[in-house]
Structures are given as C-alpha cells and as structure tokens.
Design an enzyme around this catalytic site. Structure first.
Site, PDB file in Angstrom:
ATOM      1  CG  ASP A   1      -1.729   1.257   1.370  1.00  0.00           C
ATOM      2  OD1 ASP A   1      -2.189   1.777   0.341  1.00  0.00           O
ATOM      3  OD2 ASP A   1      -1.914   1.741   2.517  1.00  0.00           O
TER       4      ASP A   1
ATOM      5  CD  GLU B   1      -4.746   1.039  -2.109  1.00  0.00           C
ATOM      6  OE1 GLU B   1      -4.930   2.253  -1.872  1.00  0.00           O
ATOM      7  OE2 GLU B   1      -4.973   0.130  -1.295  1.00  0.00           O
TER       8      GLU B   1
ATOM      9  CG  ASP C   1      -0.916   3.096   6.389  1.00  0.00           C
ATOM     10  OD1 ASP C   1      -1.215   3.807   5.418  1.00  0.00           O
ATOM     11  OD2 ASP C   1      -1.033   3.468   7.572  1.00  0.00           O
TER      12      ASP C   1
END
EC number: 3.1.21.10
Length: 188
Positions: A14, A74, A149
C-alpha cells in the site's frame, strides 16, 4: 504420481509518503497464509528524496527477506491535490522499480477492487478490510497492527491471491523489457 503443491509468495504494498504498508502471503495450492505484515515509517524523513531512497532500500530488504514471486500494489487513487498525487506516484514507482530490479512481476489493483475483493463492498473502511482479513487469515486480534496501512498492503496481496487463475485486466509487468514493450510511448 502425486504432484507437489506449488508454493507462491505474494508481496502486497500500500504505497504512501508518510507510512507505506506491506503484507506477505504464502499460498500453498489454494490455501493462503499470512507470513508477515508491517509498515515502512517515513515520518522521520523531512526530504521527499530521502523518503524515496528509504522506500527503495526497505522494499529491497523485504524482497530479500521473503523472496516473493509476485508483487501486488495498490494503484494511486485520483485526489484533488496534484502535489500529493505526484509524491504518491513517485513512492509507488520506487517500490515498483525495486521489484522490477529483481524481475518480480507486478500487478496493480484499484483501491475499490481491493476492498470489493476482501469485503464485497468497494466503499468499505480500512477497519472493515482489516477485520475481514483477520477472519479469513485467522490471525489473532493482538496481531492487528496499529497502522491500517499494513493491513492495506496485506489486502493487496490477498486480492491478488483471489485473482490467481482468473483473467486480470490490470497491466502486469515481468521486467523492464516487458514494461517498455507494453508502453513504448512512455519511454524516450
């Protein structure tokens, strides 16, 4: 003759410019298992370029520790602040470059697709995603990270696991040559 079960390691990331999350899944056959999740804390670096160097070093270190077969990352969402988007794109690019330098194939997933894959709801909160991952991967509540996260990185890896064996519409690159071949207009 019995075929050995194929094992695959998936690193999920991420991207972030303050906190970058990651998760590592081991997949044996059709069974995923979390083997690590954590964050790369970038808050102590005041200079954006130092953050980028630290991201590169840490992602390479994670790659060397877990030897992933694939990277799921992502994709940046479109925000209103152009400068923030530029910095986030750089952070993502540096993480991708680290993986490409080790010839690790990369697949990007939109945040909505990751949330949908994990919870069935593209508008799910970070907490809902983390809770669902905890249930599906059977890790203790005490192992839930402080920073979501980390679970977002794990969610990218789990989303990729769910897509294995299915056609994927997102671009994936197996190395620099593959990236250049698929994107000649982006190379000068």
């Amino acid at each position: 003759m019995i075929q050995p079960v194929k094992e695959k390691i998936i690193l999920g990331i991420d991207p972030g410019t303050t906190i970058m999350g990651y998760g590592v899944l081991r997949v044996c056959g059709t069974r995923p298992e979390m083997i690590a999740m954590g964050i790369i804390d970038l808050r102590k670096f005041g200079n954006h370029y130092l953050k980028l160097r630290h991201i590169h070093e840490r992602v390479l270190s994670i790659i060397e520790s877990y030897l992933p077969d694939e990277l799921a990352i992502e994709a940046p969402f479109f925000g209103k602040n152009v400068q923030s988007m530029l910095k986030l794109g750089r952070a993502q690019g540096v993480a991708m470059a680290a993986a490409l330098s080790r010839d690790i194939p990369i697949t990007e997933y939109a945040p909505l697709k990751i949330k949908m894959a994990i919870t069935g709801n593209g508008q799910a909160s970070k907490e809902q995603v983390a809770d669902m991952l905890q249930r599906m991967l059977h890790f203790a509540k005490e192992d839930m990270p402080v920073f979501m996260d980390a679970t977002d990185g794990l969610a990218a890896a789990y989303c990729h696991f769910l897509q294995m064996g299915r056609p994927v519409m997102e671009k994936g690159y197996s190395g620099w040559k593959d990236f250049i071949a698929k994107n000649p207009e982006r190379v000068k």
